[in-house]
Design a protein around this motif. Structure first.
Motif, PDB file in Angstrom:
ATOM      1  N   SER A  63       0.807  -1.218   0.000  1.00  0.00           N
ATOM      2  CA  SER A  63       0.000   0.000   0.000  1.00  0.00           C
ATOM      3  C   SER A  63       0.837   1.264   0.000  1.00  0.00           C
ATOM      4  O   SER A  63       0.498   2.240  -0.677  1.00  0.00           O
ATOM      5  CB  SER A  63      -0.933   0.004   1.222  1.00  0.00           C
ATOM      6  N   THR A  64       1.947   1.264   0.729  1.00  0.00           N
ATOM      7  CA  THR A  64       2.755   2.473   0.842  1.00  0.00           C
ATOM      8  C   THR A  64       3.836   2.539  -0.228  1.00  0.00           C
ATOM      9  O   THR A  64       4.035   3.588  -0.853  1.00  0.00           O
ATOM     10  CB  THR A  64       3.402   2.546   2.247  1.00  0.00           C
ATOM     11  N   ASN A  80      -7.322  -0.288   2.789  1.00  0.00           N
ATOM     12  CA  ASN A  80      -5.907  -0.470   2.493  1.00  0.00           C
ATOM     13  C   ASN A  80      -5.736  -1.820   1.802  1.00  0.00           C
ATOM     14  O   ASN A  80      -6.311  -2.827   2.227  1.00  0.00           O
ATOM     15  CB  ASN A  80      -5.138  -0.417   3.825  1.00  0.00           C
ATOM     16  N   TYR A 149      -8.676   0.748  10.796  1.00  0.00           N
ATOM     17  CA  TYR A 149      -8.667   1.499   9.547  1.00  0.00           C
ATOM     18  C   TYR A 149     -10.007   2.159   9.267  1.00  0.00           C
ATOM     19  O   TYR A 149     -10.080   3.297   8.780  1.00  0.00           O
ATOM     20  CB  TYR A 149      -8.305   0.561   8.395  1.00  0.00           C
TER      21      TYR A 149
END
Length: 276
Positions: A63-64, A80, A149
């Motif tokens: 995701s990052t 996410n 989240y």
């Protein structure tokens, strides 16, 4: 004379035998789990720490760093990618753990074959039960991640264990077949590693099936992971009802597969003592 409990002749016999041997099964699963962490400093903490670290790594990398996105099933709800990925991977971890152990289950318990009157069918159930406990810890991590989240968890998440029941049946059936084949074909363990990879990339765990060509969209439903992964995501992430037609077909097939695995194991186990 006490009648010898029949095992695996019919689906009813399978259920009856499970009830008869439930105490043995519970003790063996408990012993199997404890043996994993007996010599570690943190003990059972690893059962929770391992999936947590796995989830954090996947969430951060995909995701990052890679910025991968997965389309949402419902409007205004986005997750996410790490959460979506982990919701499928935890089922792949489960089936991989069981099928990897299955070919050597009988070979690692030769005493049960030669010296002790023991229901050898229990070995696959112990492996599955032990892996199910790990899956339970993974599920706790998933629910905690959803809550963190999204700020809330869909109430349908409580139904997730129900849609896993036919999945467990399929896995036990596979385990019985592999446990038997492992006695006669020692190379089967190498094939299982390849099978695990095929199951992962031939399922909707990494990518949505809508992105595949039409013939692969159909083929992917033959993967034993596809229906439970979809159903888990529908209930735990999107809060919607899974495709009941697919679930019904999957449940019927899983019952047949469970019986076929049991039938195969029952018919072949008479030759175990001559080989081990």
């Amino acid at each position: 004379m006490t009648p010898t409990p029949r095992f695996l002749t019919t689906p009813a016999d399978i259920c009856r035998s499970l009830a008869t041997h439930r105490l043995i099964l519970r003790q063996l699963v408990r012993r199997d789990i404890l043996s994993r962490y007996r010599k570690s400093a943190l003990g059972m903490v690893w059962a929770l720490l391992t999936p947590l670290m796995t989830f954090v790594i996947y969430a951060y990398v995909f995701s990052t760093i890679l910025k991968v996105r997965f389309p949402s099933r419902v409007p205004d709800v986005e997750y996410n990618y790490g959460i979506i990925l982990f919701s499928g991977l935890m089922l792949h971890f489960f089936i991989t753990e069981v099928i990897t152990r299955s070919p050597v289950l009988v070979l690692e318990n030769v005493n049960f074959v030669k010296k002790v009157v023991f229901p050898l069918e229990m070995l696959s159930l112990v492996a599955t039960g032990s892996a199910a406990v790990t899956l339970g810890f993974n599920f706790v991590i998933l629910v905690a991640a959803i809550l963190f989240y999204n700020g809330t968890v869909p109430p349908t998440v409580l139904l997730v264990p129900l849609v896993w029941i036919p999945f467990f049946a399929v896995v036990v059936g596979i385990s019985w077949i592999l446990a038997s084949l492992g006695v006669f074909l020692r190379d089967i363990g190498h094939v299982v590693g390849i099978l695990s990879t095929v199951l992962l990339f031939g399922s909707p765990i990494l990518f949505p099936p809508e992105t595949l060509p039409d013939f692969l969209k159909t083929l992917i439903w033959f993967n034993p992971l596809s229906v439970p992964v979809h159903a888990t995501r529908d209930l735990a992430l999107w809060g919607v009802t899974p495709d009941l037609e697919h679930l019904g077909i999957y449940t019927a097939v899983s019952a047949v597969f469970l019986w076929l695995g049991a039938f195969w194991f029952q018919r072949t186990k008479k030759g175990f003592a001559d080989v081990v």
